[in-house]
Design an enzyme around this catalytic site. Structure first.
Site, PDB file in Angstrom:
ATOM      1  N   LYS A 182     -38.904  70.311  34.705  1.00 36.32           N
ATOM      2  CA  LYS A 182     -38.500  68.961  34.337  1.00 36.32           C
ATOM      3  C   LYS A 182     -37.000  68.899  34.065  1.00 36.32           C
ATOM      4  CE  LYS A 182     -42.967  67.426  32.514  1.00 36.32           C
ATOM      5  NZ  LYS A 182     -43.110  66.311  33.470  1.00 36.32           N
ATOM      6  N   HIS A 240     -47.042  76.148  28.134  1.00 40.59           N
ATOM      7  CA  HIS A 240     -46.051  75.067  28.147  1.00 40.59           C
ATOM      8  C   HIS A 240     -45.250  74.996  26.846  1.00 40.59           C
ATOM      9  CE1 HIS A 240     -47.793  73.799  31.810  1.00 40.59           C
ATOM     10  NE2 HIS A 240     -48.759  73.064  31.321  1.00 40.59           N
TER      11      HIS A 240
END
Length: 491
Positions: A182, A240
């Site tokens: 991202k 994550h």
């Protein structure tokens, strides 16, 4: 918008080609890279799965996936037509000992890069890699991409890593975590190490605590079989969220060379204070959603979503307090929470700075809010710095919190590549910077496993919370007993 630089010619073989991940994420990502001129016309995508499909059958499925998962404004019929012509399909059951791998030898180009993307269950990673090696399909130009989670615990993770590692070298192995692709996550490096103003403040003298939240509104979405064996801790936090923590907490690497960055992330994982059973009881909260409402619509509870009538002890929510044993982060807690069926979909990092030691302003001049930096990963990537400023106009000096807001797409006026787009092309190039190294995976499991073991030894069930709430009330108590509160914009 300038065209992207093409990557080398490659063959991308996707195992699990008929699965949700491939159709929802991988094919759209490859389409965008093709549309933007980065994927060369000579490159091919080869789907592999058990279903008996022809090339045209699979192309029809791919076309439907693009129609469903690519916004209409990004559809171009001619581009889609050319893209679909680069897709092929080979039916194979990779679990069968006598599977015919020779068909891959007839199709793959020995002269170009081979990327094997394993969009399958993790327990197939080892067998597929072993079969690829035995069939002579692994060359010096081969890479393998593994999805999370790698294993169910430390022992199973090591078994998978050993099996894959006996065929593919560490330099050929790309353990993907799409959060690291991202734009905002990578901007953490720029924010910290390209701006003196922030790096000098990035320590326990100025920062009070850090919050990391990954919230989902969805339930099991037909993935009950997988999710009930995994749970929120394994599915989200072990990979994550710990990776996000690493990027917030790491020291400056000596360069952006892949292993230098990953060396610093590994130090953070090894500096996490291990939890004993007492710490687990006081610093972790696990929950499971009950029936409730999302966006005003009734939704069932976890057991109903699971659909087999059984009582499950799997957590769909976890909140915990982590601590780092380093000088930079001494006595700065990291609060992490993630869950399903929460009120809104949001992923963010909150850097909460300390309050001013004393105020020169009248007590009625403002409701004081210490400065905070909010890094938003989804739904809209950006950063917001909240500070106290004077309200404009006469009538006395009054202060209120004001945000300096950067929303990337709005600020730069263009669409940014999805995380999978970036990471797939990085794998083709052979750049492992944004992928997890083997010792990172093991270190993350070493920290998480005592929590799992302590939970398994306790007879209590996950705490229930109604769908549409922010989890069990105990998660609020976890942070408020320290005199802090979860970021208010989430409420």
């Amino acid at each position: 918008m300038p065209k992207s630089v093409p990557v080398p010619i490659f063959d991308c073989v996707v195992f699990g080609a008929t699965g949700d991940l491939t159709l929802r994420k991988l094919l759209p990502a490859l389409y965008y890279r093709f549309r933007d001129g980065q994927m060369t016309p000579e490159s091919r995508i080869i789907g592999a799965a058990r279903s008996r499909l022809s090339d045209d059958d699979y192309r029809a499925r791919a076309a439907r996936a693009l129609e469903q998962h690519v916004p209409a404004q990004d559809h171009d019929k001619q581009t889609i037509h050319h893209f679909l012509n680069q897709i092929f399909y080979i039916p194979i059951d990779a679990t069968e000992p006598d599977a015919d791998w020779s068909q891959f030898l007839r199709v793959l180009d020995d002269a170009c890069i081979r990327v094997f993307y394993l969009a399958t269950s993790p327990d197939l990673y080892g067998p597929i890699c072993q079969a690829l090696g035995t069939a002579g399909l692994v060359t010096e130009k081969s890479r393998v991409v593994l999805e999370k989670p790698i294993g169910h615990d430390l022992a199973s993770a090591r078994a998978i890593l050993e099996s894959v590692g006996s065929v593919f070298s560490e330099a050929q192995t790309f353990r993907i975590d799409h959060y690291l692709g991202k734009e905002t996550v990578q901007n953490l490096l720029a924010l910290r190490f390209a701006n003196t103003i922030f790096e000098r403040l990035w320590n326990a003298d100025v920062i009070d605590h850090v919050q990391i939240t990954v919230a989902e509104t969805v339930g099991l979405e037909g993935r009950g079989g997988y999710y009930d064996r995994s749970g929120a801790l394994r599915d989200m936090l072990q990979n994550h969220m710990l990776q996000l923590l690493c990027l917030v907490a790491m020291e400056a690497p000596v360069s952006l060379q892949a292993d230098r960055v990953r060396d610093e992330k590994l130090k953070v994982l090894r500096a996490l204070k291990r939890m004993d059973p007492h710490d687990v009881a006081t610093h972790t909260i696990r929950g499971q959603y009950a029936a409730g409402a999302i966006d005003g619509q009734p939704v069932p509870g976890y057991a109903a979503d699971l659909g087999d009538g059984s009582t499950s002890l799997t957590e769909s929510f976890v909140a915990l307090k982590a601590q780092l044993c380093t000088l930079r982060w001494a006595n700065v807690p990291f609060y992490l929470r993630t869950g399903k069926r929460l009120p809104k979909k949001v992923s963010e990092i909150v850097i909460q700075f300390r309050a001013v030691p004393f105020s020169i302003f009248p007590s009625d001049a403002a409701e004081w809010h210490p400065n905070s930096l909010i890094v938003t990963l989804q739904p809209e990537e950006g950063m917001r710095l909240e500070m106290m400023t004077k309200d404009p106009g006469p009538g006395g000096l009054r202060l209120s919190p004001t945000g300096l807001d950067i929303r990337f797409e709005k600020t730069f006026g263009r669409r940014f590549p999805d995380a999978y787009e970036r990471l797939l092309m990085d794998a083709v190039r052979g750049d492992p910077t944004l992928f997890m190294r083997r010792d990172e995976v093991e270190a993350a499991w070493c920290w998480v496993e005592p929590i799992l073991q302590a939970w398994a030894s306790r007879p209590d069930h996950p705490r229930p919370y109604p769908a549409g709430s922010w989890g069990p009330t105990a998660a609020i108590a976890l942070i408020e007993r320290d005199g802090r509160t979860w970021h208010e914009d989430l409420e």
